[in-house]
Design an enzyme around this catalytic site. Sequence first.
Site, mmCIF file in Angstrom:
data_model
loop_
_atom_site.group_PDB
_atom_site.id
_atom_site.type_symbol
_atom_site.label_atom_id
_atom_site.label_comp_id
_atom_site.label_asym_id
_atom_site.label_seq_id
_atom_site.Cartn_x
_atom_site.Cartn_y
_atom_site.Cartn_z
ATOM 1 N N GLU A 336 3.580 35.035 50.973
ATOM 2 C CA GLU A 336 3.883 34.806 49.552
ATOM 3 C C GLU A 336 3.447 33.391 49.167
ATOM 4 O OE1 GLU A 336 7.353 37.603 48.166
ATOM 5 O OE2 GLU A 336 8.193 35.842 49.141
ATOM 6 N N CYS A 420 13.918 38.617 42.203
ATOM 7 C CA CYS A 420 13.882 37.211 41.792
ATOM 8 C C CYS A 420 13.132 36.998 40.487
ATOM 9 C CB CYS A 420 13.245 36.372 42.893
ATOM 10 S SG CYS A 420 11.668 37.004 43.483
HETATM 11 ZN ZN LIG Z 1 9.961 36.197 42.227
#
Ligand SMILES: [Zn+2]
Length: 821
Positions: A336, A420
């Site tokens: 990520e 998120c």
């Molecule tokens: Zn996120």
Amino acid sequence: MKNKFFRKSYQIGLVALICGMALEGSVWAEDSGSLNKELRLQAVPFTQVEITSSFWGPKRDTNRLSSIAANLENLEKAGNISNLKLAAKGKDPEHYKGPLFMDSDLYKGMEAAAYTLATDYTPELDAELDRIIDVIAHAQGEDGYINSYFTVVHPERRWTNLRDAHELYCAGHMFEAAVAHYQATGKKNFLNIATKFADYIDSVFGDEPGKRAGYPGHPEIELALMKLWQATGNDRYLKLANFFVIHRGEKFYAKEHNIPLDKYTGDYHQDMYPICDTKTIMGHAVRAAYLLSGCTDVGRETHNEDLLRMVRRVWNNTVYKNLYITGGIGPSAHNEGFTEDYDLPNASAYQETCASVAMILLNHRLGLLYGDTKYEDVLEQTLYNGFLAGVNLKGDRFFYVNPLASAGNHHRSEWFGCACCPPNVARLMASLGEYLYAENEDSLFVNQFVAGSVTTKIGGKDVKVKVDTRYPWDGTVRFTMDMSEPVEFGFYVRQPGWATQVTHSWPSSAKVQSDKGYEFARRVWKKGDSVIYHFGMEPQMILANPNVKADAGMVAIKRGPIVYCLEGIDQKTELKNIYLPPETKLKPQFEKDLLGGVMVLQGDAQFADMKVNWTRTLYQPLPAETQKNASGEKVTLRGKTPIKAIPYYAWDNREACPMQVWLPMAPQMEAIATEGLEGSAKVELSHTSYNCYIVGINDGKAPKKSNQHPGELTHFWPRKGGEEWVSYSWDTPIETDEVRLYWFDDTGVGEIRPPVSWSLEYQKDNGEWAPVEASKPYSVELDKWIDVSFKPVKTKALRVKVQQQEKFAVGIHEWQVFPLE
Ligand SMILES: [Zn+2]
């Protein structure tokens, strides 16, 4: 050895704090002279900013009425609130829902809701927040601790895994939410919970005797403690934020996880180098940018020039070598985050929505600290492109991953197991006003151009400026002073970095100067005085630095701050065949009924259908411009084609279709140049998900190792266990007696492993599948080509059938099929 290292650094910190000095730089040190390049502005609070923009207004209404409501509903449904209810009663591991950071998403959703209370108060939302705050209050331990996962599932593991367990990260999001709620309502019911928790954390962590070492695996609490400090004036929080920042890079997680230092790489968690020695952006993108934001806050308030120099250096590395044209960061799904400089792939771009939010947070802070518009330029680039793409026009679907090219199979989702991004979009959109203007004791700075007004006090006197503009569709911005009494102040207008043609009109007596990207005049301003800017918005063709291999020979289209893309649905010919010669002219046209009202760009580009088979061919003649198709009709394969480009942020709001931001400047050949016959095969899978790239399996790109993520990977995830298959089919039969393939494996990062077993089948003339007669057993070895020879078959289709490991999915780097020699 590692113990010695830790003892040493811990003691230095201890001594330093006893002396009233922190380890790196100094919380209480005098200004160091080198600070004079700081301008140290404050943001004008969003409550003093009115937004009437026909661009942002509807988006913010949608955020308030649709996204925030959808967030709270989804948070309730997903168990984020019920987890906290369980926590009030104690351990109950069977009923906890979701990943261990569930609390953080709830706090972000509440923060977004709190901002809207400040701008668009409703008693219903106020009461709803109070209801949730009450649940949180009951979940708080006697000592102040709150974390539903650890209270409900693993009370005995509190603070035992700072690297992965997100306790401090969740705490940070609570502090931000509580401060927002306090500032919006004046009520302290949430703030008191937050300060009690923060006091408890401060009693556990620190350099003082009896306190422990450590910092969060996922930064966030640093910047949040700074907000809590500003809201309460309690210096303990500043000191604690400083503690978490300055020790970073002491390789604490090596100790926490018993990893020998010679085997430890802390890049993913930004724990590789002592914080002030960090030179490049690295690891997980959101963590990296949250950390830099926290460092900027701490550095600013503690006058830690070493820390700030690090932030500026890493910012340079980020913006000049690792930033997407859309303002997002973090190219790789693997971590990520970041890989190496200039690695900015398009179709496999990760560019998490949260990372765009983080870039806005960081550049906002740097813009305020240095009063330099280069930070505001990046903020604008991210805001209008990478960030805004994160939510659909209806406000109820969200991107987590934001590629810059799509085959038409990447879409927004209503919610995520790891949720998120949606509340992160909502909280930024709800507090957008905060990012538009800045001030100091004698000046007002316009950083972003949004129709509406700003009200503040300068030198104790009321100042109000009205802003009229159709930005970002039109580059004319008119500022009109609207206060009753004349006021002397400096009025600063950011000159956007993209603007090449600028004209302006200031009152004739104004002495206009420039500084750090602003034009400004200091004078007595009175009601009706106006300043007008016109930033020319000719469509621009943008090139990427030649080191960005993914964009070689390509151009992207920009107009003003908006990055454009082509969606297949708007084109007259297949998107993959379109190319834009450098002389292509594009004209803007506003389409009020398209995608919520957008300026589209239209013009004539070129197309070339150059599908040519290169298998075992090194040179061949250019295909004819016209060809006859299967039904004998003449088809034109090259020529002019009209195109229509839409803003990147608005893609994937209509039917599924391919999308591209970067477009070639010359005809592209489809690279059917593989070693075997696989290049001309049609690929089908028993299951594909949003991040499965079926082009990966026969793109001719051979891996060096099984765990090397190719970007575009063919896999069956998230389906785990059970049987899956991938097939190749050809229009005319092929003859083969050999295939080879290469398994992908991401142990330690993801859920892909080689299969338990597999076999190769061919399709018989009657359509049935039959196994080939292989000469040896099928291997599942990693890091090598797996060759399979078999009795020759003549067939129109082959398939690889895999039996997946119970908790894992199969991924295949490459599968080659060799013709009979
Ligand atoms: Zn996120």
